[in-house]
Design a protein around this motif. Structure first.
Motif, PDB file in Angstrom:
ATOM      1  N   GLY A  30      25.058   2.153  59.418  1.00 31.91           N
ATOM      2  CA  GLY A  30      25.077   2.226  57.957  1.00 31.91           C
ATOM      3  C   GLY A  30      23.880   1.577  57.297  1.00 31.91           C
ATOM      4  O   GLY A  30      23.732   1.622  56.073  1.00 31.91           O
ATOM      5  N   GLY A  34      20.923   2.550  57.463  1.00 31.08           N
ATOM      6  CA  GLY A  34      20.017   3.590  56.962  1.00 31.08           C
ATOM      7  C   GLY A  34      18.998   4.050  57.992  1.00 31.08           C
ATOM      8  O   GLY A  34      17.977   4.632  57.643  1.00 31.08           O
ATOM      9  N   LYS A  35      19.304   3.839  59.280  1.00 27.65           N
ATOM     10  CA  LYS A  35      18.353   4.202  60.339  1.00 27.65           C
ATOM     11  C   LYS A  35      18.061   5.702  60.387  1.00 27.65           C
ATOM     12  O   LYS A  35      16.902   6.112  60.401  1.00 27.65           O
ATOM     13  CB  LYS A  35      18.895   3.798  61.714  1.00 27.65           C
ATOM     14  CG  LYS A  35      18.831   2.330  62.009  1.00 27.65           C
ATOM     15  CD  LYS A  35      19.347   2.031  63.402  1.00 27.65           C
ATOM     16  CE  LYS A  35      20.738   2.607  63.667  1.00 27.65           C
ATOM     17  NZ  LYS A  35      21.780   2.155  62.755  1.00 27.65           N
ATOM     18  N   THR A  36      19.136   6.492  60.439  1.00 23.96           N
ATOM     19  CA  THR A  36      18.955   7.938  60.581  1.00 23.96           C
ATOM     20  C   THR A  36      18.167   8.493  59.397  1.00 23.96           C
ATOM     21  O   THR A  36      17.236   9.282  59.560  1.00 23.96           O
ATOM     22  CB  THR A  36      20.337   8.618  60.688  1.00 23.96           C
ATOM     23  OG1 THR A  36      20.996   8.055  61.817  1.00 23.96           O
ATOM     24  CG2 THR A  36      20.220  10.108  60.844  1.00 23.96           C
ATOM     25  N   THR A  37      18.553   8.047  58.212  1.00 26.62           N
ATOM     26  CA  THR A  37      17.849   8.475  57.004  1.00 26.62           C
ATOM     27  C   THR A  37      16.382   8.053  57.077  1.00 26.62           C
ATOM     28  O   THR A  37      15.485   8.843  56.789  1.00 26.62           O
ATOM     29  CB  THR A  37      18.517   7.820  55.768  1.00 26.62           C
ATOM     30  OG1 THR A  37      19.924   8.053  55.856  1.00 26.62           O
ATOM     31  CG2 THR A  37      17.981   8.387  54.478  1.00 26.62           C
ATOM     32  N   LYS A  97      12.873  10.181  56.973  1.00 29.12           N
ATOM     33  CA  LYS A  97      11.908   9.851  55.911  1.00 29.12           C
ATOM     34  C   LYS A  97      10.547   9.512  56.501  1.00 29.12           C
ATOM     35  O   LYS A  97       9.517   9.952  56.011  1.00 29.12           O
ATOM     36  CB  LYS A  97      12.390   8.632  55.115  1.00 29.12           C
ATOM     37  CG  LYS A  97      13.524   8.900  54.138  1.00 29.12           C
ATOM     38  CD  LYS A  97      13.941   7.563  53.512  1.00 29.12           C
ATOM     39  CE  LYS A  97      15.003   7.748  52.448  1.00 29.12           C
ATOM     40  NZ  LYS A  97      15.397   6.452  51.867  1.00 29.12           N
ATOM     41  N   GLN A 139      23.603  15.017  60.736  1.00 29.37           N
ATOM     42  CA  GLN A 139      22.883  14.408  59.608  1.00 29.37           C
ATOM     43  C   GLN A 139      21.381  14.377  59.896  1.00 29.37           C
ATOM     44  O   GLN A 139      20.559  14.778  59.063  1.00 29.37           O
ATOM     45  CB  GLN A 139      23.406  12.985  59.400  1.00 29.37           C
ATOM     46  CG  GLN A 139      22.772  12.259  58.235  1.00 29.37           C
ATOM     47  CD  GLN A 139      23.000  10.758  58.324  1.00 29.37           C
ATOM     48  OE1 GLN A 139      23.726  10.270  59.194  1.00 29.37           O
ATOM     49  NE2 GLN A 139      22.357  10.023  57.444  1.00 29.37           N
ATOM     50  N   LYS A 164      17.759   1.266  50.573  1.00 26.79           N
ATOM     51  CA  LYS A 164      18.679   1.241  49.421  1.00 26.79           C
ATOM     52  C   LYS A 164      18.197   0.312  48.309  1.00 26.79           C
ATOM     53  O   LYS A 164      19.008  -0.304  47.615  1.00 26.79           O
ATOM     54  CB  LYS A 164      20.098   0.871  49.869  1.00 26.79           C
ATOM     55  CG  LYS A 164      20.559   1.756  51.038  1.00 26.79           C
ATOM     56  CD  LYS A 164      21.977   1.496  51.439  1.00 26.79           C
ATOM     57  CE  LYS A 164      22.219   2.031  52.841  1.00 26.79           C
ATOM     58  NZ  LYS A 164      23.541   1.796  53.348  1.00 26.79           N
ATOM     59  N   ASP A 218      17.000   1.283  45.726  1.00 28.68           N
ATOM     60  CA  ASP A 218      17.341   1.927  44.460  1.00 28.68           C
ATOM     61  C   ASP A 218      18.686   1.436  43.955  1.00 28.68           C
ATOM     62  O   ASP A 218      18.986   1.542  42.774  1.00 28.68           O
ATOM     63  CB  ASP A 218      17.366   3.453  44.631  1.00 28.68           C
ATOM     64  CG  ASP A 218      18.178   3.881  45.854  1.00 28.68           C
ATOM     65  OD1 ASP A 218      18.060   3.228  46.902  1.00 28.68           O
ATOM     66  OD2 ASP A 218      18.929   4.867  45.741  1.00 28.68           O
ATOM     67  N   GLY A 235      15.991   5.817  48.046  1.00 28.25           N
ATOM     68  CA  GLY A 235      16.870   6.909  47.641  1.00 28.25           C
ATOM     69  C   GLY A 235      17.365   7.655  48.865  1.00 28.25           C
ATOM     70  O   GLY A 235      17.050   7.295  49.992  1.00 28.25           O
ATOM     71  N   GLU A 236      18.151   8.702  48.636  1.00 29.48           N
ATOM     72  CA  GLU A 236      18.802   9.368  49.760  1.00 29.48           C
ATOM     73  C   GLU A 236      18.040  10.568  50.311  1.00 29.48           C
ATOM     74  O   GLU A 236      18.377  11.082  51.370  1.00 29.48           O
ATOM     75  CB  GLU A 236      20.214   9.798  49.350  1.00 29.48           C
ATOM     76  CG  GLU A 236      21.139   8.612  49.178  1.00 29.48           C
ATOM     77  CD  GLU A 236      22.577   9.022  48.975  1.00 29.48           C
ATOM     78  OE1 GLU A 236      23.140   9.638  49.881  1.00 29.48           O
ATOM     79  OE2 GLU A 236      23.113   8.746  47.894  1.00 29.48           O
TER      80      GLU A 236
HETATM   81  P1  GDP Z   1      22.608   4.599  59.975  1.00 25.69           P
HETATM   82  O1  GDP Z   1      24.043   4.452  60.380  1.00 25.69           O
HETATM   83  O2  GDP Z   1      21.868   3.307  60.119  1.00 25.69           O
HETATM   84  O3  GDP Z   1      21.915   5.734  60.667  1.00 25.69           O
HETATM   85  O4  GDP Z   1      22.601   4.877  58.396  1.00 25.69           O
HETATM   86  P2  GDP Z   1      22.402   6.234  57.596  1.00 25.69           P
HETATM   87  O5  GDP Z   1      20.993   6.686  57.702  1.00 25.69           O
HETATM   88  O6  GDP Z   1      23.463   7.205  57.957  1.00 25.69           O
HETATM   89  O7  GDP Z   1      22.620   5.690  56.120  1.00 25.69           O
HETATM   90  C1  GDP Z   1      23.883   5.226  55.674  1.00 25.69           C
HETATM   91  C2  GDP Z   1      24.103   5.679  54.250  1.00 25.69           C
HETATM   92  O8  GDP Z   1      23.129   5.102  53.405  1.00 25.69           O
HETATM   93  C3  GDP Z   1      23.945   7.190  54.082  1.00 25.69           C
HETATM   94  O9  GDP Z   1      24.931   7.624  53.170  1.00 25.69           O
HETATM   95  C4  GDP Z   1      22.567   7.354  53.473  1.00 25.69           C
HETATM   96  O10 GDP Z   1      22.488   8.484  52.643  1.00 25.69           O
HETATM   97  C5  GDP Z   1      22.434   6.079  52.671  1.00 25.69           C
HETATM   98  N1  GDP Z   1      21.041   5.650  52.514  1.00 25.69           N
HETATM   99  C6  GDP Z   1      20.118   5.401  53.472  1.00 25.69           C
HETATM  100  N2  GDP Z   1      18.950   4.974  52.933  1.00 25.69           N
HETATM  101  C7  GDP Z   1      19.133   4.965  51.585  1.00 25.69           C
HETATM  102  C8  GDP Z   1      18.306   4.597  50.451  1.00 25.69           C
HETATM  103  O11 GDP Z   1      17.133   4.183  50.552  1.00 25.69           O
HETATM  104  N3  GDP Z   1      18.890   4.703  49.224  1.00 25.69           N
HETATM  105  C9  GDP Z   1      20.169   5.145  49.066  1.00 25.69           C
HETATM  106  N4  GDP Z   1      20.646   5.218  47.815  1.00 25.69           N
HETATM  107  N5  GDP Z   1      20.961   5.472  50.085  1.00 25.69           N
HETATM  108  C10 GDP Z   1      20.457   5.386  51.331  1.00 25.69           C
END
Ligand code: GDP
Length: 448
Positions: free
Chosen positions: A107, A109-112, A116, A143, A243, A245, A270-271
């Motif tokens: 959670g 934000g790794k995958t996102t 990016k 995702q 996150k 933002d 952002g997302e």
């Molecule tokens: P992981 O479990 O570390 O791979 O995390 P995810 O990449 O799945 O991110 C977890 C949640 O955070 C998801 O709903 C993403 O859309 C959200 N998220 C990730 N980075 C950002 C960001 O910079 N801003 C916002 N608002 N949401 C983010």
């Protein structure tokens, strides 16, 4: 953004130092208290805050301001240098073939971030590929795949695979044409031994050039333990704060940077795949200290323009005023835009050379066009002819009388409007030809 309000509160305190050539112990105390308050609010670790404020206090009282330097500039310089010390330079990301592995809790934000970063590298002309080794979190594969499609970058993952190390190996082979390999790893809800074992095995397999720790900006003090654990197992070369933002915090990430002796590489804002920024310490701290950040200004102007266009208003180009052509019509549009951007003094603060220098020379209320005054000004402008709006300098005493009567205001307020226009015109002319170089020059000047 991290520590967002430090700039304004600190500037308030700094303003009280105007005209002083020496700082009293009380002045220094007040500034340090202000900095402490803001940093603690932003979740920066207490020990780190104390260290920073002790250093500032000591230097402010012991170091002699160089000749000709005001007390205010002197302390700004010290605060700036001490902040740079903590925040550090941005993690170096060479634009060349490499492998980067991402670590962090679920959670964070790794995958996102993986998608990016791939998008970011592709914009720099490299060919990136994301390798998704997260077999732990259901949905991670889909995702990542979707985001990579959106970013138009290569992707490898195996929705049915159970062994992350095998996926990593196959992924590196399958994407060997790519320049930059970004390896996403599985997180867990908490730091668990098997998470650390797994990431160590993947690291041995892909042999990354850089390991980045991905942290949610809101993480707070939990960052410290995570940073320490990941650092001692795989070695952390940089931090990504996501996150930003959604929170004004981010101090936890600063703690992590300090703990791993690393630096900040990217910011997530952002997302969507484009919501990534390289961390820029100078701009970041400069803005923190009200020293100007053009990038942020232009983004705000752009946003305001977009909103204006969406609202169906005429096409107003900020370049027009930057050319030094500034009529009352421009001022009226400017006032409308300001409503969307925020107070003009804040905008001015973001312009190099104005924030620290020129603003100080202007009377305090020079840029203070309050809502009330704006409304009055608008009524007055409605009573002006087109000619007068285009050529305010040609407006004479008899016209002022007429305009005051026509608008139901008084001559004093009409003169005030003209005065305000003149002041804004003069100030906005400073936009002309300003660029990155000015920023650096300002910094140099500040550094003495
Ligand atoms: P992981 O479990 O570390 O791979 O995390 P995810 O990449 O799945 O991110 C977890 C949640 O955070 C998801 O709903 C993403 O859309 C959200 N998220 C990730 N980075 C950002 C960001 O910079 N801003 C916002 N608002 N949401 C983010």
């Amino acid at each position: 953004m991290v520590l967002d309000d430090l700039g304004s509160s600190l500037r308030g305190t700094m303003d009280k130092l105007r005209g002083k050539s020496r700082l009293s112990k009380e002045d220094v105390q007040e500034i340090v208290r202000e900095i402490q308050r803001s940093l603690l609010q932003a979740d920066v670790e207490v020990a780190l805050v104390m260290e920073l404020s002790e250093n500032i206090k000591e230097r402010a009282l012991e170091e002699e301001p160089p000749g000709g330097t005001t007390a205010r500039d002197h302390i700004l310089k010290i605060v700036y240098e001490e902040m740079v010390e903590i925040v550090g330079e941005s993690t170096e990301i060479p634009l060349e073939p490499q492998t980067i592995m991402l670590a962090g809790l679920q959670g964070s934000g790794k995958t996102t971030t993986a998608a990016k970063m791939a998008w970011w590298f592709s914009k720099k002309g490299l060919r990136p590929a994301v390798i998704q080794t997260d077999t732990f979190r259901p949905g991670a594969y889909d995702q990542a795949k979707q985001m990579c499609e959106r970013a138009e970058v290569d992707f490898y993952g195996d929705p049915d695979g159970g062994d992350p190390v095998q996926i990593a190996r196959e992924g590196m082979e399958a994407t060997e044409d790519a320049d930059v390999h970004i390896v996403d790893t599985a997180g867990r809800h908490a730091l668990e031994a098997d998470l650390i074992d797994e990431i160590e095995e993947i690291e041995a397999e892909v042999n990354p050039d850089l390991n980045l720790l991905v942290l949610d900006a809101a993480i707070g003090q939990g960052a410290k333990e995570q940073a320490r654990e990941f650092d001692s197992s795989i070695g952390i070369g940089g931090v990504v704060i996501t996150k930003l933002d959604g929170t004004a915090k981010g101090g936890g990430a600063l703690t992590a940077v300090n703990e791993t002796d690393s630096s900040i590489a990217f910011l997530g804002t952002g997302e969507t795949v484009q919501d990534i920024e390289r961390f820029e310490p100078n701009g970041f701290i400069s803005r923190l200290l009200g020293m100007g950040d053009l990038k942020q200004l232009s983004e705000r102007v752009e946003r305001a323009m977009m909103e204006q266009q969406e609202a169906g208003e005429d096409d107003w180009e900020p370049e027009d005023i930057m050319k030094g052509q500034f009529t009352l019509k421009d001022m009226k549009r400017q006032m409308d835009a300001m409503n969307r951007m925020g107070p003009l003094d804040q905008i001015m603060d973001m312009i190099p050379g104005l924030g620290g220098g020129l603003m100080d020379q202007l009377p305090d209320d020079a840029m203070d066009v309050t809502q009330d005054r704006m409304r009055k000004f608008e009524i007055i402008m409605d009573s002006m002819t087109d000619m007068e709006m285009e050529e305010p300098r040609a407006i004479g005493a008899s016209q002022i009388r007429r305009i005051a009567r026509g608008s139901g205001t008084d001559e004093e307020t009409v003169k005030e409007l003209l005065q305000q226009h003149k002041m804004m015109e003069r100030t906005l002319k400073q936009f002309k030809g300003m660029g990155d170089g000015d920023m650096k020059r300002m910094m140099k000047k500040l550094e003495g």
